[in-house]
Design an enzyme around this catalytic site. Structure first.
Site, PDB file in Angstrom:
ATOM      1  N   SER A  64       0.817  -1.212   0.000  1.00  0.00           N
ATOM      2  CA  SER A  64       0.000   0.000   0.000  1.00  0.00           C
ATOM      3  C   SER A  64       0.851   1.261   0.000  1.00  0.00           C
ATOM      4  O   SER A  64       1.986   1.273   0.468  1.00  0.00           O
ATOM      5  CB  SER A  64      -0.928   0.017   1.219  1.00  0.00           C
ATOM      6  N   GLN A  65       0.248   2.328  -0.506  1.00  0.00           N
ATOM      7  CA  GLN A  65       0.862   3.646  -0.465  1.00  0.00           C
ATOM      8  C   GLN A  65       1.120   4.034   0.999  1.00  0.00           C
ATOM      9  O   GLN A  65       0.242   3.876   1.850  1.00  0.00           O
ATOM     10  CB  GLN A  65      -0.107   4.638  -1.109  1.00  0.00           C
TER      11      GLN A  65
END
Length: 213
Positions: A64-65
């Protein structure tokens, strides 16, 4: 792969970017600053590790970012010793952030390849969740319930009832809900049957898949 001064400098920059986007929790920012994200990715993609973006990993999943990880974690309001159920272990990066904050982490991964790899990898770099499970995230993990906090790290088309049921009264569930675009949603359990719901804007996640096992 080593963790060098260059990596540490890039992490400081990353934490500053995440803070500039609105994450205020100092403990969450400190975790982003401390955890060697490049170790969670293939070494050939090391240059991408400290950019604030999601990146593909094994089994058609993503790491994930960092902003998204920090945003979800901040919504959880983790206190040291909280029991936290994580749906979607993935690369283990979010797991490491939760461990860094002193949570007792119980995590479920539905992709066997990722589950095996991440289980070995996390302990190798010093993060030891209480329990890593291979299974269906829609069902949660009833044997260790109820949980203080629950985090879902994939896009869910609806909110699974078992997750609401496994939350303590006073507990917080953070889940991205929707099909193509997800709305980050927080549920706070007020009583046995009452939940307070708040929404925090649009995000994009890989889908939370059902009945894989």
């Amino acid at each position: 792969m080593k963790d060098t001064f260059r990596h540490k400098g890039k992490r400081q920059q990353l934490a500053a970017i995440v803070e500039a986007k609105g994450v205020k929790d100092k403990k969450v920012l400190a975790a982003i600053n401390k955890i060697p994200r490049h170790l969670f990715m293939d070494s050939s993609f090391e240059d991408h590790a400290y950019q604030d973006k999601a990146f593909p990993i094994a089994a058609d999943q993503t790491i994930s970012q960092p902003y998204t990880v920090a945003f979800q974690t901040e919504l959880l309001e983790i206190k040291k010793g909280d029991s936290v159920l994580e749906i979607g272990t993935g690369s283990g990066y979010q797991t490491a952030v939760l461990c860094e904050l002193g949570a007792k982490v119980y995590s479920i991964e539905r992709q066997r390849e990722l589950y095996r790899k991440t289980k070995v990898f996390l302990s190798k770099i010093g993060y030891r969740p209480k329990y890593l499970s291979f299974g269906d995230g829609y069902k949660g993990l009833d044997e260790y319930a109820p949980y203080d906090k629950i985090i879902v790290t994939a896009g869910a088309p609806y909110v699974p009832n078992p997750l609401l049921a496994q939350l303590k009264i006073g507990g917080r569930l953070v889940i991205p809900v929707g099909e193509d675009v997800q709305v980050m949603t927080l549920f706070v359990r007020k009583s046995a049957k009452e939940f307070e719901k708040k929404e925090f804007g649009d995000f994009r996640f890989v889908p939370l898949l059902e009945d894989k096992n």
